[in-house]
Design a protein around this motif. Structure first.
Motif, PDB file in Angstrom:
ATOM      1  N   THR A   1       0.821  -1.212   0.000  1.00 30.72           N
ATOM      2  CA  THR A   1       0.000   0.000   0.000  1.00 30.72           C
ATOM      3  C   THR A   1       0.854   1.261   0.000  1.00 30.72           C
ATOM      4  O   THR A   1       0.488   2.244  -0.650  1.00 30.72           O
TER       5      THR A   1
ATOM      6  N   HIS B   1       0.636   3.984  -3.068  1.00 32.46           N
ATOM      7  CA  HIS B   1       0.459   5.414  -2.819  1.00 32.46           C
ATOM      8  C   HIS B   1       1.619   6.207  -3.438  1.00 32.46           C
ATOM      9  O   HIS B   1       1.404   7.256  -4.058  1.00 32.46           O
TER      10      HIS B   1
ATOM     11  N   SER C   1       4.817  14.957   0.538  1.00 27.28           N
ATOM     12  CA  SER C   1       4.375  13.558   0.534  1.00 27.28           C
ATOM     13  C   SER C   1       5.553  12.624   0.325  1.00 27.28           C
ATOM     14  O   SER C   1       5.676  11.600   1.007  1.00 27.28           O
TER      15      SER C   1
ATOM     16  N   HIS D   1      -2.741   4.558   3.538  1.00 28.31           N
ATOM     17  CA  HIS D   1      -2.128   4.523   2.203  1.00 28.31           C
ATOM     18  C   HIS D   1      -3.050   3.886   1.167  1.00 28.31           C
ATOM     19  O   HIS D   1      -3.041   4.282   0.003  1.00 28.31           O
TER      20      HIS D   1
ATOM     21  N   ALA E   1      -5.469   6.606   0.414  1.00 26.06           N
ATOM     22  CA  ALA E   1      -4.807   7.641  -0.384  1.00 26.06           C
ATOM     23  C   ALA E   1      -4.620   7.201  -1.829  1.00 26.06           C
ATOM     24  O   ALA E   1      -4.817   8.006  -2.754  1.00 26.06           O
ATOM     25  N   ALA E   2      -4.251   5.952  -2.026  1.00 34.16           N
ATOM     26  CA  ALA E   2      -4.056   5.471  -3.399  1.00 34.16           C
ATOM     27  C   ALA E   2      -5.361   5.546  -4.192  1.00 34.16           C
ATOM     28  O   ALA E   2      -5.379   5.988  -5.346  1.00 34.16           O
TER      29      ALA E   2
ATOM     30  N   CYS F   1      -3.790  11.090   5.027  1.00 41.05           N
ATOM     31  CA  CYS F   1      -3.210   9.871   4.455  1.00 41.05           C
ATOM     32  C   CYS F   1      -1.694   9.920   4.275  1.00 41.05           C
ATOM     33  O   CYS F   1      -1.092   8.908   3.930  1.00 41.05           O
ATOM     34  N   SER F   2      -1.067  11.061   4.486  1.00 40.01           N
ATOM     35  CA  SER F   2       0.395  11.150   4.407  1.00 40.01           C
ATOM     36  C   SER F   2       0.992  11.701   5.695  1.00 40.01           C
ATOM     37  O   SER F   2       1.893  11.101   6.269  1.00 40.01           O
TER      38      SER F   2
END
Length: 139
Positions: free
Chosen positions: A14, A18, A60, A90, A93-94, A117-118
């Protein structure tokens, strides 16, 4: 005590997914930057929004570096709570950033995805690293 066996590869995959989406956004950010602007934007407005997106993407990448160093260094590899948070963040986020690219979402949405998410998983990673290395706590 049962051992969770798929959590480490899932976390790695993951994070890499991302990372790949962030690199794709670097390459294709033009349409997303244009989506952030009005129809009659100036070159300086475009450059400002482009720089804003580049800064977010660079941060990021820096946070990926922090997470990968802690994870691949073995410091946080077996911290299961941090691993589960990282996997959820992640993966989310992806998916969200994929929609960001394909549906040409506004740049303001990027910052929400970035924060949750980061930045948040990187903060947790740093806390675990400090706890393990600095405070000598067991995971």
């Amino acid at each position: 005590m049962t051992m969770v066996t798929g959590i480490i590869p899932a976390r790695f995959l993951t994070i890499i997914a991302h990372l790949i989406v962030v690199v794709v956004i670097f390459w294709t950010r033009d349409n997303n930057v244009r989506q952030c602007l009005s129809t009659d934007y100036t070159d300086s407005e475009y450059e400002q929004k482009d720089l804003e997106l580049i800064v977010g993407l660079a941060l990021s990448l820096a946070f990926f570096l922090v997470e990968l160093v802690g994870f691949l260094g073995g410091v946080t590899m077996f911290a299961h709570s941090a691993c589960m948070l990282s996997i959820a963040a992640h993966c989310s986020a992806a998916v969200a950033l994929s929609y960001f690219v394909f549906d040409e979402w506004s740049c303001e949405l990027f910052w929400y995805i970035f924060a949750f998410c980061s930045a948040f998983p990187a903060f947790v990673e740093v806390c675990v690293i400090v706890g393990v290395l600095g405070l000598k706590r067991n995971i």
